[in-house]
Design a protein around this motif. Structure first.
Motif, PDB file in Angstrom:
ATOM      1  N   VAL A   1       1.112   2.238  -9.312  1.00 55.50           N
ATOM      2  CA  VAL A   1       0.705   1.981  -7.928  1.00 55.50           C
ATOM      3  C   VAL A   1       0.244   3.295  -7.304  1.00 55.50           C
ATOM      4  O   VAL A   1       0.855   4.353  -7.534  1.00 55.50           O
TER       5      VAL A   1
ATOM      6  N   ALA B   1      -2.691  -1.484  -6.628  1.00 53.80           N
ATOM      7  CA  ALA B   1      -2.312  -1.510  -8.045  1.00 53.80           C
ATOM      8  C   ALA B   1      -3.521  -1.784  -8.925  1.00 53.80           C
ATOM      9  O   ALA B   1      -3.371  -1.969 -10.136  1.00 53.80           O
TER      10      ALA B   1
ATOM     11  N   MET C   1      -1.271   0.689  -0.165  1.00 57.56           N
ATOM     12  CA  MET C   1      -0.932   0.694  -1.586  1.00 57.56           C
ATOM     13  C   MET C   1      -1.948  -0.129  -2.356  1.00 57.56           C
ATOM     14  O   MET C   1      -2.498  -1.099  -1.834  1.00 57.56           O
TER      15      MET C   1
ATOM     16  N   TYR D   1      -0.569   5.156  -3.588  1.00 55.48           N
ATOM     17  CA  TYR D   1      -0.284   5.025  -2.158  1.00 55.48           C
ATOM     18  C   TYR D   1      -1.069   6.090  -1.417  1.00 55.48           C
ATOM     19  O   TYR D   1      -0.930   7.287  -1.678  1.00 55.48           O
TER      20      TYR D   1
END
Length: 274
Positions: free
Chosen positions: A220, A233, A231, A222
């Motif tokens: 992930v 992914a 965030m 951020y």
């Protein structure tokens, strides 16, 4: 004066904590004053926590658990209490941060929250907003407990040199903060590099960001923003950010050189030999 305000345990984790503390204390047949004497605090403080007017500290909670023989029930509940004090938009990130096995971060303006002293955190969080400052500082410091676990995450930090010179909270606060950064050299799982001004144009010019890696879940990324954060992914975004971080690490000073620079700035700018 004894605090006897009625609480709605479902109103918040802090209210639930207060109600549980009161229930356990009364079951033990102790007054607020008596419990306070056992755990080395005032009865007034017990009352403030029972009525959700003050947030408990981890040390206080551990002493109360021992005094009331709760088998750690309040300490387990405290994690939820402290997390609830974080901004709602930040809580999902904090939950992932606590589970990550590897944390890589670039910080352009401030010392990362996991490395901040209490006074530095108070100065940062108190800018223009003093509301519930004690609670917000406690929540930030509670996040740092992941570095004290038996199996802590690998935490690799690249700080812009500007972070060392941006005086937050005054010279004494900065002196203590830089001393804390140097103290982390004793922890093999925490590595700190400084990206020098001499690096010129670099891969972190768009701002601070953090990469979280897990054993069994996707990585992930951020991104920090003013008053919020985002965030992602998405594998392409994560790879792109990982490449940026590789470039930042390569352009930064070595860990040993970085420590020497931090010590020099601490002495020359903030007036104390480390």
């Amino acid at each position: 004066m004894v605090n006897i305000r009625d609480l709605d345990p479902g109103a918040s984790p802090l209210d639930y904590f207060g109600a549980e503390l009161r229930r356990l204390r009364e079951s033990a047949g102790l007054s607020q004053q008596q419990l306070g004497e056992i755990v080395f605090c005032t009865g007034s403080l017990i009352g403030q926590i029972e009525t959700a007017r003050k947030i408990p500290t981890p040390e206080f909670t551990q002493r109360v658990d021992a005094a009331l023989n709760t088998d750690g029930a309040l300490s387990r509940l405290l994690k939820l209490v402290l997390r609830s004090q974080l901004p709602s938009w930040f809580q999902p990130y904090a939950e992932l941060e606590a589970k990550a096995t590897h944390i890589y971060t670039f910080q352009a303006q401030l010392v990362h929250g996991l490395l901040q002293t209490e006074d530095y955190a108070r100065a940062v969080l108190g800018v223009l907003d003093q509301d519930r400052l004690d609670e917000r500082v406690a929540a930030r410091l509670a996040r740092q407990r992941i570095l004290d676990r038996d199996n802590p995450p690998l935490f690799w930090v690249v700080l812009s040199e500007a972070v060392l010179y941006q005086e937050i909270g005054g010279s004494e606060v900065m002196r203590n903060q830089l001393a804390r950064l140097l103290a982390f050299r004793e922890r093999e799982w925490v590595q700190i590099q400084v990206l020098p001004f001499a690096a010129g144009t670099h891969a972190g010019l768009l701002g601070s960001f953090t990469l979280l890696r897990f054993d069994d879940d996707p990585d992930v990324v951020y991104d920090e923003d003013y008053g919020t954060g985002q965030m992602a992914a998405d594998s392409h975004e994560v790879r792109h950010r990982a490449l940026r971080y590789d470039h930042l690490q390569a352009a930064a000073m070595s860990v040993d050189e970085s420590a020497e620079l931090i010590a020099r700035v601490m002495e020359e700018r903030y007036g104390e030999q480390p």
